[in-house]
Design a protein around this motif. Structure first.
Motif, short mmCIF file in Angstrom:
data_model
loop_
_atom_site.label_atom_id
_atom_site.label_comp_id
_atom_site.label_asym_id
_atom_site.label_seq_id
_atom_site.Cartn_x
_atom_site.Cartn_y
_atom_site.Cartn_z
N ASP A 1 0.88 -1.17 0.00
CA ASP A 1 0.00 0.00 0.00
C ASP A 1 0.92 1.22 0.00
OD1 ASP A 1 -1.86 1.98 0.30
OD2 ASP A 1 -2.95 0.98 1.91
N ALA A 2 1.06 1.85 -1.16
CA ALA A 2 2.06 2.90 -1.33
C ALA A 2 1.64 4.24 -0.78
CB ALA A 2 2.41 3.03 -2.80
N LYS A 3 0.36 4.60 -0.86
CA LYS A 3 -0.14 5.89 -0.36
C LYS A 3 0.75 7.05 -0.77
CE LYS A 3 -2.33 3.83 3.64
NZ LYS A 3 -2.35 3.70 5.07
N GLY A 4 1.16 7.09 -2.03
CA GLY A 4 1.99 8.18 -2.51
C GLY A 4 3.46 8.05 -2.15
N PHE A 5 3.93 6.83 -1.93
CA PHE A 5 5.35 6.59 -1.62
C PHE A 5 6.24 7.24 -2.67
CE2 PHE A 5 9.10 3.89 -2.47
CZ PHE A 5 9.76 4.03 -1.28
N ALA A 6 7.28 7.94 -2.23
CA ALA A 6 8.24 8.57 -3.13
C ALA A 6 9.61 7.95 -2.89
CB ALA A 6 8.29 10.06 -2.89
N GLY A 7 10.16 7.31 -3.93
CA GLY A 7 11.48 6.71 -3.79
C GLY A 7 11.67 5.54 -4.73
N ILE A 8 12.52 4.62 -4.30
CA ILE A 8 12.84 3.43 -5.09
C ILE A 8 12.32 2.21 -4.36
CG2 ILE A 8 14.71 2.03 -6.04
CD1 ILE A 8 16.39 4.64 -6.08
N LEU A 9 11.58 1.36 -5.07
CA LEU A 9 11.03 0.15 -4.50
C LEU A 9 11.55 -1.04 -5.31
CD1 LEU A 9 9.08 -1.28 -2.54
CD2 LEU A 9 7.25 -0.86 -4.21
#
Length: 119
Positions: A41-49
């Motif tokens: 559940d990313a909810k607007g995650f900013a970065g590298i996954l």
């Protein structure tokens, strides 16, 4: 903030490798066992996954996603690389898949081992 199989983490670089979760280079003490499908559940995650398997992502990713398996997601505002297929709404960057790519809109280049389908 990103939630992986019910556990929340904060950071800009998240790696999911087997039972390990590494956030910004730090191994987290709590894994999630022998789970075959990773649910994020990313909810607007900013970065590298980075995910070492199949993954289903709820929400948008503002950054890059790399997975060795197939990926199902909403929107990715960056590049995507998957060993399997990619199924999503939109990708702002490039898409590279070992399988097929099924997306509405792709902003960059697309490379696929299978078919490319745009809605």
């Amino acid at each position: 903030m990103i939630t992986i199989n019910g556990k929340s983490y904060s950071g800009r670089s998240v790696i999911i490798n087997n039972d390990q979760v590494i956030v910004d280079g730090v191994l987290q003490t709590d894994g999630f066992g022998d789970v075959k499908e990773i649910k994020v559940d990313a909810k607007g995650f900013a970065g590298i996954l980075v995910i070492e398997g199949n993954a289903t992502i709820k929400g948008n990713i503002d950054g890059q996603v790399q997975t060795r398996g197939s990926l199902s997601c909403k929107n990715i505002f960056g590049d995507v690389s998957a060993g399997g297929s990619i199924n999503c709404e939109d990708i702002d960057g490039d898409a590279n898949a070992g399988g097929s790519v099924n997306c509405n809109c792709i902003g960059g280049e697309v490379k696929a081992g299978g078919s490319i389908n745009r809605s």
